[in-house]
Design an enzyme around this catalytic site. Structure first.
Site, mmCIF file in Angstrom:
data_model
loop_
_atom_site.group_PDB
_atom_site.id
_atom_site.type_symbol
_atom_site.label_atom_id
_atom_site.label_comp_id
_atom_site.label_asym_id
_atom_site.label_seq_id
_atom_site.Cartn_x
_atom_site.Cartn_y
_atom_site.Cartn_z
ATOM 1 N N TRP A 130 0.830 -1.296 0.005
ATOM 2 C CA TRP A 130 -0.101 -0.015 0.163
ATOM 3 C C TRP A 130 0.787 1.352 -0.025
ATOM 4 O O TRP A 130 0.322 2.439 -0.340
ATOM 5 C CB TRP A 130 -0.759 -0.001 1.172
ATOM 6 N N ASN A 131 2.067 1.301 0.245
ATOM 7 C CA ASN A 131 2.944 2.371 0.406
ATOM 8 C C ASN A 131 3.316 3.270 -0.666
ATOM 9 O O ASN A 131 3.448 4.435 -0.774
ATOM 10 C CB ASN A 131 4.262 2.275 1.394
ATOM 11 N N LYS A 154 -2.325 -8.658 -7.780
ATOM 12 C CA LYS A 154 -3.100 -8.362 -6.518
ATOM 13 C C LYS A 154 -2.814 -7.345 -5.751
ATOM 14 O O LYS A 154 -1.638 -7.256 -5.077
ATOM 15 C CB LYS A 154 -3.520 -9.477 -5.746
ATOM 16 N N SER A 208 6.011 -7.757 3.362
ATOM 17 C CA SER A 208 6.798 -8.077 4.285
ATOM 18 C C SER A 208 7.608 -9.313 4.245
ATOM 19 O O SER A 208 7.281 -10.028 3.422
ATOM 20 C CB SER A 208 5.953 -8.205 5.436
ATOM 21 N N GLU A 229 10.885 -8.334 -2.929
ATOM 22 C CA GLU A 229 11.290 -7.080 -2.315
ATOM 23 C C GLU A 229 10.768 -6.845 -0.966
ATOM 24 O O GLU A 229 9.648 -6.610 -0.795
ATOM 25 C CB GLU A 229 10.952 -5.990 -2.976
ATOM 26 N N LEU A 230 11.462 -7.460 -0.043
ATOM 27 C CA LEU A 230 10.964 -7.502 1.407
ATOM 28 C C LEU A 230 11.174 -6.222 2.438
ATOM 29 O O LEU A 230 11.490 -5.306 1.830
ATOM 30 C CB LEU A 230 11.270 -8.775 2.060
ATOM 31 N N CYS A 263 10.120 1.341 2.399
ATOM 32 C CA CYS A 263 11.165 0.226 2.784
ATOM 33 C C CYS A 263 12.532 0.832 2.729
ATOM 34 O O CYS A 263 13.573 0.065 3.277
ATOM 35 C CB CYS A 263 10.947 -1.079 2.092
ATOM 36 N N GLU A 363 12.271 -2.874 11.755
ATOM 37 C CA GLU A 363 11.723 -1.803 10.948
ATOM 38 C C GLU A 363 10.765 -0.985 11.653
ATOM 39 O O GLU A 363 9.665 -1.639 11.965
ATOM 40 C CB GLU A 363 11.375 -2.086 9.409
HETATM 41 P P1 ADP Z 1 2.893 -4.828 4.719
HETATM 42 O O1 ADP Z 1 2.938 -5.147 6.226
HETATM 43 O O2 ADP Z 1 3.455 -4.010 4.136
HETATM 44 O O3 ADP Z 1 1.017 -4.574 4.573
HETATM 45 P P2 ADP Z 1 2.218 -7.543 3.586
HETATM 46 O O4 ADP Z 1 3.248 -8.342 3.192
HETATM 47 O O5 ADP Z 1 1.362 -7.720 4.869
HETATM 48 O O6 ADP Z 1 2.934 -6.391 3.989
HETATM 49 O O7 ADP Z 1 1.550 -7.128 2.526
HETATM 50 C C1 ADP Z 1 2.019 -6.719 1.238
HETATM 51 C C2 ADP Z 1 1.204 -7.470 0.228
HETATM 52 O O8 ADP Z 1 0.723 -8.846 0.265
HETATM 53 C C3 ADP Z 1 -0.481 -7.125 0.034
HETATM 54 O O9 ADP Z 1 -0.940 -6.897 -1.272
HETATM 55 C C4 ADP Z 1 -1.115 -8.071 1.015
HETATM 56 O O10 ADP Z 1 -2.385 -8.340 0.708
HETATM 57 C C5 ADP Z 1 -0.312 -9.412 0.608
HETATM 58 N N1 ADP Z 1 -0.346 -10.482 1.128
HETATM 59 C C6 ADP Z 1 -0.563 -10.387 2.543
HETATM 60 N N2 ADP Z 1 -0.678 -11.682 3.171
HETATM 61 C C7 ADP Z 1 -0.466 -12.540 2.223
HETATM 62 C C8 ADP Z 1 -0.267 -13.865 1.954
HETATM 63 N N3 ADP Z 1 -0.557 -14.730 3.098
HETATM 64 N N4 ADP Z 1 -0.447 -14.291 0.675
HETATM 65 C C9 ADP Z 1 -0.223 -13.648 -0.300
HETATM 66 N N5 ADP Z 1 -0.274 -12.171 -0.053
HETATM 67 C C10 ADP Z 1 -0.445 -11.837 0.933
#
Ligand code: ADP
Length: 459
Positions: A130-131, A154, A208, A229-230, A263, A363
């Site tokens: 979302w950032n 997605k 993440s 890219e985590l 990030c 972080e």
């Molecule tokens: P943040 O903490 O930055 O929101 P996330 O990893 O939770 O990081 O989210 C980043 C993206 O990954 C979003 O599009 C979120 O919907 C998606 N996401 C979160 N959990 C899952 C999962 N288990 N499998 C696939 N995509 C996911």
């Protein structure tokens, strides 16, 4: 349907379909059907479509920026910058589409003709955060299309409207139906369906580290290529000979963008003892002058955090740093903004934090600058590297040789020397360790979507 809300006010600003497995599989089917015709196009033809989209995007800057600000909360000025940055990815990928060509390979044997043919990986996936709701998708979609891939994507459930606007813009630029397919809904269900189906041959993910690990497991089933890219946890080193005003300017530019929720935001300020006090005081003076407010207000420099969990995490980090002996020089808590939710955190500078405070271990993702003192350059490097993450790092020094030496010893994918904003659509963006692997931008970004076929012919 899923409601999309303005993070500043909580007001519903739109809604998107709550898609699940059927929608995810349907999207793969559309991408698979569109693939043969798209991959048959020449690089120059694909580039022309990307350039058309780039030009439309630049024309639509205000409209797209307003969408980004409405669902992400960042100041409009930053959203405009994000639109420019996204358009740069389209331009950069178009350049690469024109350059991508079969290569002759020299053989040791005179009776062999060797070639390397760049084929698209196939149907590819993107999952974005979302950032940077527009740029994180543009930097995946543009190179995928340049290489001749088709895509399912997605976006974050918090910010899907920018992605939908992007897909509409691509269609308007002449991208054929099915080449880019946005699916909204439950993340785990959608990605689970994509991985089980087997036709998606690569996934590019930004988010993440925790989610990255889940995706690595899922990718094993059909041996799907990944770019991840985590998280980041960027150190910002201020050495004894740094130009302090320039270092403060770089810190301000990097730290408080998107309210500290990127990030590559400096997360750990590591400063030589001899300049610690001056740097901290000047940074606090600059940070306390930032206007906190709604992103849509032209005066705003720091918008809301994305949700209440983000605020709670930032408050934990501030409390922990202060409890460990850090001095809060400015900020330190929430700011009330009239007519809004209680999600605004004042730009915060904390001097003299312990090397093992929470903000130095994970972080923060918020507008907090914790500053730790170190006694030597080697101690600064060791502290900077004392983390499993390795995305960006920053070094402030007047000495070019020191910059070169320290930069080469930092374990990360991106080093900024005397600058606080390093992103560029033509450069290889990405990290190492828990920050993931794969690069986005320029020829490196397109390479992630290319599968080289080696042809060996007798002649
Ligand atoms: P943040 O903490 O930055 O929101 P996330 O990893 O939770 O990081 O989210 C980043 C993206 O990954 C979003 O599009 C979120 O919907 C998606 N996401 C979160 N959990 C899952 C999962 N288990 N499998 C696939 N995509 C996911």
């Amino acid at each position: 349907m899923i409601d999309v809300r303005d993070p500043a006010t909580g007001q519903v600003i739109g809604s998107v379909p709550a898609g699940g497995s059927p929608e995810a599989i349907d999207a793969i089917g559309r991408a698979a059907s569109a693939l043969p015709a798209w991959r048959e196009r020449s690089g120059a033809q694909r580039a022309a479509t990307l350039r058309g989209a780039e030009s439309l995007m630049r024309q639509r800057k205000e409209r797209l920026a307003a969408i980004i600000t409405s669902e992400n909360g960042k100041p409009l000025e930053e959203s405009r910058g994000e639109v420019d940055y996204s358009a740069d990815y389209l331009a950069s990928a178009a350049d690469e589409a024109e350059r991508l060509h079969p290569e002759s390979v020299r053989s040791r044997r005179p009776d062999r003709r060797l070639r390397a043919i760049p084929d698209p990986v196939g149907v590819v996936g993107a999952i974005t955060p979302w950032n940077f709701p527009l740029a994180m998708l543009a930097r995946k979609t543009a190179p995928a299309l340049a290489a001749g891939c088709t895509q399912v994507a997605k976006p974050s459930e918090l910010t899907p409207l920018s992605a939908i606007a992007f897909a509409e813009l691509l269609a308007e630029a002449g991208l054929p139906d099915g080449c880019v397919n946005i699916v909204t809904g439950d993340a785990a269900t959608i990605s689970g369906a994509w991985f089980s189906d087997g036709r998606m041959r690569k996934l590019s993910f930004t988010g993440s580290t925790e989610t990255g690990r889940i995706l690595m497991h899922a990718a094993a089933q059909h041996v799907v290529r990944l770019s991840l890219e985590l998280g980041g946890h960027a150190p910002f080193l201020v050495l004894a000979d740094a130009d302090i005003d320039a270092a403060v300017a770089a810190a301000m530019a990097g730290k408080f963008r998107v309210a500290g929720q990127t990030c590559v935001c400096p997360n750990r300020f590591i400063v030589r003892a001899s300049v610690h006090g001056t740097f901290a005081q000047r940074l606090a003076a600059a940070a306390s002058a930032l206007v906190v407010g709604r992103g849509s207000d032209p005066a705003t420099k720091v918008g809301p955090l994305i949700n209440d969990d983000a605020v709670a995490k930032v408050e934990r980090h501030i409390a922990d740093a202060a409890a460990g002996g850090g001095t809060v020089l400015c900020g330190g808590g929430r700011v009330r903004v009239s007519g809004c939710l209680d999600r605004f955190v004042a730009p915060t500078v904390i001097a003299g934090v312990r090397h093992d405070c929470l903000a130095f271990r994970e972080e923060t993702f918020g507008p907090v600058a914790p500053i730790a003192e170190v006694g030597s350059v080697d101690e600064a490097i060791a502290l900077a590297n004392a983390t499993p993450w390795g995305l960006a790092a920053y070094v402030m020094t007047r000495d070019a040789a020191t910059l070169e030496r320290v930069g080469s010893q930092l374990r990360c994918g991106i080093v900024g020397g005397n600058v606080g904003v390093i992103s560029d659509a033509y450069a290889p963006f990405g990290g190492c360790g828990w920050s993931g692997f794969g690069r986005e931008g320029g020829r490196w970004g397109v390479e992630e979507y290319v599968s080289w076929t080696y042809r060996c012919d007798a002649c």
